[in-house]
Design a protein around this motif. Sequence first.
Motif, PDB file in Angstrom:
ATOM      1  N   TYR A  37      38.725  36.889  50.443  1.00 35.64           N
ATOM      2  CA  TYR A  37      37.895  37.371  51.556  1.00 35.64           C
ATOM      3  C   TYR A  37      37.664  38.879  51.414  1.00 35.64           C
ATOM      4  CZ  TYR A  37      36.327  38.305  56.344  1.00 35.64           C
ATOM      5  OH  TYR A  37      35.599  38.709  57.448  1.00 35.64           O
ATOM      6  N   LEU A  38      38.738  39.622  51.155  1.00 37.51           N
ATOM      7  CA  LEU A  38      38.606  41.075  51.023  1.00 37.51           C
ATOM      8  C   LEU A  38      37.713  41.440  49.840  1.00 37.51           C
ATOM      9  CD1 LEU A  38      42.294  42.171  51.732  1.00 37.51           C
ATOM     10  CD2 LEU A  38      40.338  42.250  53.292  1.00 37.51           C
ATOM     11  N   LEU A  39      37.814  40.685  48.776  1.00 34.52           N
ATOM     12  CA  LEU A  39      36.973  40.962  47.616  1.00 34.52           C
ATOM     13  C   LEU A  39      35.521  40.565  47.850  1.00 34.52           C
ATOM     14  CD1 LEU A  39      39.565  39.984  44.915  1.00 34.52           C
ATOM     15  CD2 LEU A  39      38.486  42.230  45.143  1.00 34.52           C
ATOM     16  N   LYS A  40      35.293  39.643  48.801  1.00 34.94           N
ATOM     17  CA  LYS A  40      33.918  39.364  49.214  1.00 34.94           C
ATOM     18  C   LYS A  40      33.286  40.624  49.787  1.00 34.94           C
ATOM     19  CE  LYS A  40      31.541  36.339  50.046  1.00 34.94           C
ATOM     20  NZ  LYS A  40      30.264  35.990  49.347  1.00 34.94           N
ATOM     21  N   ASP A  41      34.070  41.413  50.475  1.00 34.00           N
ATOM     22  CA  ASP A  41      33.555  42.685  50.989  1.00 34.00           C
ATOM     23  C   ASP A  41      33.175  43.603  49.843  1.00 34.00           C
ATOM     24  OD1 ASP A  41      33.861  41.942  53.621  1.00 34.00           O
ATOM     25  OD2 ASP A  41      35.806  42.879  53.863  1.00 34.00           O
ATOM     26  N   CYS A  42      33.949  43.557  48.770  1.00 39.56           N
ATOM     27  CA  CYS A  42      33.595  44.370  47.603  1.00 39.56           C
ATOM     28  C   CYS A  42      32.254  43.928  47.031  1.00 39.56           C
ATOM     29  CB  CYS A  42      34.684  44.263  46.533  1.00 39.56           C
ATOM     30  SG  CYS A  42      36.265  44.990  47.013  1.00 39.56           S
ATOM     31  N   THR A  43      31.983  42.613  47.135  1.00 43.88           N
ATOM     32  CA  THR A  43      30.672  42.109  46.728  1.00 43.88           C
ATOM     33  C   THR A  43      29.587  42.736  47.584  1.00 43.88           C
ATOM     34  OG1 THR A  43      31.632  40.012  46.021  1.00 43.88           O
ATOM     35  CG2 THR A  43      29.266  40.035  46.449  1.00 43.88           C
ATOM     36  N   ALA A  44      29.879  42.843  48.896  1.00 44.53           N
ATOM     37  CA  ALA A  44      28.915  43.474  49.803  1.00 44.53           C
ATOM     38  C   ALA A  44      28.757  44.952  49.489  1.00 44.53           C
ATOM     39  CB  ALA A  44      29.372  43.285  51.249  1.00 44.53           C
ATOM     40  N   LEU A  45      29.779  45.523  48.848  1.00 43.66           N
ATOM     41  CA  LEU A  45      29.726  46.935  48.475  1.00 43.66           C
ATOM     42  C   LEU A  45      29.173  47.117  47.059  1.00 43.66           C
ATOM     43  CD1 LEU A  45      33.210  47.991  49.885  1.00 43.66           C
ATOM     44  CD2 LEU A  45      30.985  48.565  50.842  1.00 43.66           C
ATOM     45  N   ASP A  46      28.446  46.107  46.604  1.00 44.76           N
ATOM     46  CA  ASP A  46      27.705  46.154  45.340  1.00 44.76           C
ATOM     47  C   ASP A  46      28.548  45.863  44.095  1.00 44.76           C
ATOM     48  OD1 ASP A  46      25.331  46.702  46.650  1.00 44.76           O
ATOM     49  OD2 ASP A  46      25.680  48.860  46.597  1.00 44.76           O
ATOM     50  N   ASP A  47      29.810  45.452  44.259  1.00 41.38           N
ATOM     51  CA  ASP A  47      30.568  44.992  43.107  1.00 41.38           C
ATOM     52  C   ASP A  47      30.448  43.470  43.091  1.00 41.38           C
ATOM     53  OD1 ASP A  47      32.227  44.455  41.059  1.00 41.38           O
ATOM     54  OD2 ASP A  47      33.999  45.443  41.873  1.00 41.38           O
ATOM     55  N   GLU A  48      29.344  42.969  42.569  1.00 41.76           N
ATOM     56  CA  GLU A  48      28.988  41.561  42.701  1.00 41.76           C
ATOM     57  C   GLU A  48      29.938  40.620  41.976  1.00 41.76           C
ATOM     58  OE1 GLU A  48      24.957  41.031  41.606  1.00 41.76           O
ATOM     59  OE2 GLU A  48      24.169  42.375  43.156  1.00 41.76           O
ATOM     60  N   GLU A  49      30.679  41.127  41.017  1.00 39.74           N
ATOM     61  CA  GLU A  49      31.542  40.254  40.223  1.00 39.74           C
ATOM     62  C   GLU A  49      32.966  40.186  40.751  1.00 39.74           C
ATOM     63  OE1 GLU A  49      30.356  38.415  37.818  1.00 39.74           O
ATOM     64  OE2 GLU A  49      28.367  39.264  38.124  1.00 39.74           O
ATOM     65  N   ALA A  50      33.362  41.089  41.628  1.00 38.66           N
ATOM     66  CA  ALA A  50      34.767  41.204  42.016  1.00 38.66           C
ATOM     67  C   ALA A  50      35.335  39.899  42.572  1.00 38.66           C
ATOM     68  CB  ALA A  50      34.938  42.337  43.033  1.00 38.66           C
ATOM     69  N   ALA A  51      34.677  39.314  43.548  1.00 38.97           N
ATOM     70  CA  ALA A  51      35.197  38.113  44.195  1.00 38.97           C
ATOM     71  C   ALA A  51      35.208  36.920  43.249  1.00 38.97           C
ATOM     72  CB  ALA A  51      34.382  37.799  45.441  1.00 38.97           C
ATOM     73  N   GLU A  52      34.119  36.714  42.530  1.00 35.45           N
ATOM     74  CA  GLU A  52      34.029  35.560  41.641  1.00 35.45           C
ATOM     75  C   GLU A  52      35.021  35.676  40.484  1.00 35.45           C
ATOM     76  OE1 GLU A  52      32.291  32.924  42.474  1.00 35.45           O
ATOM     77  OE2 GLU A  52      31.788  34.065  44.262  1.00 35.45           O
ATOM     78  N   THR A  53      35.173  36.871  39.974  1.00 36.97           N
ATOM     79  CA  THR A  53      36.135  37.087  38.894  1.00 36.97           C
ATOM     80  C   THR A  53      37.546  36.781  39.366  1.00 36.97           C
ATOM     81  OG1 THR A  53      34.748  38.783  37.870  1.00 36.97           O
ATOM     82  CG2 THR A  53      37.088  38.783  37.296  1.00 36.97           C
ATOM     83  N   PHE A  54      37.870  37.249  40.569  1.00 34.81           N
ATOM     84  CA  PHE A  54      39.191  36.982  41.142  1.00 34.81           C
ATOM     85  C   PHE A  54      39.411  35.483  41.321  1.00 34.81           C
ATOM     86  CE2 PHE A  54      41.774  36.052  44.881  1.00 34.81           C
ATOM     87  CZ  PHE A  54      42.960  36.708  44.565  1.00 34.81           C
ATOM     88  N   ALA A  55      38.422  34.784  41.868  1.00 30.65           N
ATOM     89  CA  ALA A  55      38.560  33.353  42.125  1.00 30.65           C
ATOM     90  C   ALA A  55      38.830  32.587  40.830  1.00 30.65           C
ATOM     91  CB  ALA A  55      37.297  32.823  42.793  1.00 30.65           C
ATOM     92  N   LYS A  56      38.152  32.973  39.766  1.00 29.18           N
ATOM     93  CA  LYS A  56      38.332  32.287  38.492  1.00 29.18           C
ATOM     94  C   LYS A  56      39.691  32.608  37.870  1.00 29.18           C
ATOM     95  CE  LYS A  56      33.367  32.180  37.478  1.00 29.18           C
ATOM     96  NZ  LYS A  56      32.285  32.729  36.610  1.00 29.18           N
ATOM     97  N   LYS A  57      40.048  33.877  37.885  1.00 25.91           N
ATOM     98  CA  LYS A  57      41.287  34.284  37.231  1.00 25.91           C
ATOM     99  C   LYS A  57      42.526  33.820  37.988  1.00 25.91           C
ATOM    100  CE  LYS A  57      39.650  38.335  34.672  1.00 25.91           C
ATOM    101  NZ  LYS A  57      39.842  39.785  34.431  1.00 25.91           N
ATOM    102  N   SER A  58      42.408  33.678  39.302  1.00 32.52           N
ATOM    103  CA  SER A  58      43.560  33.241  40.098  1.00 32.52           C
ATOM    104  C   SER A  58      43.559  31.731  40.309  1.00 32.52           C
ATOM    105  CB  SER A  58      43.568  33.939  41.457  1.00 32.52           C
ATOM    106  OG  SER A  58      42.422  33.578  42.216  1.00 32.52           O
ATOM    107  N   HIS A  59      42.529  31.063  39.795  1.00 33.59           N
ATOM    108  CA  HIS A  59      42.376  29.607  39.929  1.00 33.59           C
ATOM    109  C   HIS A  59      42.379  29.187  41.407  1.00 33.59           C
ATOM    110  CE1 HIS A  59      42.848  29.290  35.607  1.00 33.59           C
ATOM    111  NE2 HIS A  59      43.993  29.956  35.680  1.00 33.59           N
ATOM    112  N   LEU A  60      41.625  29.907  42.210  1.00 31.19           N
ATOM    113  CA  LEU A  60      41.505  29.585  43.630  1.00 31.19           C
ATOM    114  C   LEU A  60      40.845  28.222  43.790  1.00 31.19           C
ATOM    115  CD1 LEU A  60      41.710  30.448  46.639  1.00 31.19           C
ATOM    116  CD2 LEU A  60      39.433  31.482  46.377  1.00 31.19           C
ATOM    117  N   SER A  61      41.500  27.343  44.562  1.00 32.75           N
ATOM    118  CA  SER A  61      40.968  26.000  44.782  1.00 32.75           C
ATOM    119  C   SER A  61      39.562  26.063  45.377  1.00 32.75           C
ATOM    120  CB  SER A  61      41.897  25.230  45.720  1.00 32.75           C
ATOM    121  OG  SER A  61      41.309  24.011  46.116  1.00 32.75           O
ATOM    122  N   HIS A  62      38.702  25.148  44.911  1.00 31.54           N
ATOM    123  CA  HIS A  62      37.309  25.157  45.346  1.00 31.54           C
ATOM    124  C   HIS A  62      37.184  24.997  46.857  1.00 31.54           C
ATOM    125  CE1 HIS A  62      32.998  24.843  44.783  1.00 31.54           C
ATOM    126  NE2 HIS A  62      32.972  23.730  45.499  1.00 31.54           N
TER     127      HIS A  62
END
Length: 333
Positions: free
Chosen positions: A96-121
Amino acid sequence: MLDIYEFSAVFPSGTEIYSQNVQHTIRSNRRTLGGSLFFDKLLAQLHVKSVSESRPPSANRGYLYPPSKDGNLEELHDKIVSAEIADHYKQSLLYYLLKDCTALDDEEAAETFAKKSHLSHKYWIVIQGLWNLDHLQFEAALEYLTHPSLLPAFPEDILRVLIDHGKLANKHLPLAYYNAVRPPLTNPDLQKSYVTYLAHLSLIQAYFFIETQPVQDHKSLFELLIDDALQHSRSDGSSNVVDELINLPLTAEQEAWFEEYLLEGKGRTYHAARDTVVARRLALGKYAEAIEAGQQLSGRRFNDINWDGIKDMVATSLGSRVEVDSVFNVAEI
């Protein structure tokens, strides 16, 4: 696999801190949503303290979210990863917090985290939807929160927000969410709010919805439906909603409630209360009963039709113009 316990691994060096404008927007959204974001609700449900230890919360002040400086973000991260909850919950909150980073123009932060941490779909979907709600993006939120694979999260709270705010963006959003999720409506105020919302869309739809509610609530909700119809008619001058009310397929019990409420109960104070009863009786072909209820009418119009015209129609049906004249005793206005 990414180490979520390491702050610098989750928030790499150079991650942009929340700007004053972003902080203001988040705090404004918190006020709009009744003083609690869905992220606040998540933290509370997972027993993660959401306030800074260095200052007590007051209104929007004192909350670790949104972080106002790097230290706040690191403190919030520490509280999340040190909480006694499963890792997938920690990952969800950090996502969720990294979604805010997406809003702050770091478009890859949240998706990269989800993939690397294997966040359940499924957790990814929930957080996407709650993040959209917290940012008042209601239509986008429903695309995620009505996903068939999900167990509903905060369903009554979400429905309340959609009734209070989402319908302004799209009047059908609360209905779409309710039909997809079927929240239980254990809160009486929310139950009434949803009936009122439905009544504004369609009185007949609200009527059949009431039938699905617990039996002990039927009478009070039915009276609420009558209230809304007569108030709506008076406020916007529309006769359609009263026409719907008059033609509802009422049971014998509901018929008794209808007349009791409008002739003897709180509904009798409405300007068109008795008129509505008379019109209902006429619609059912109860002409003699309509004349009886119409004895106290005093020449006003009902749905743009003068009662004189109605009187003539009843006279024709009963074949006694003199009797009808004496009972109605109305004059054109």
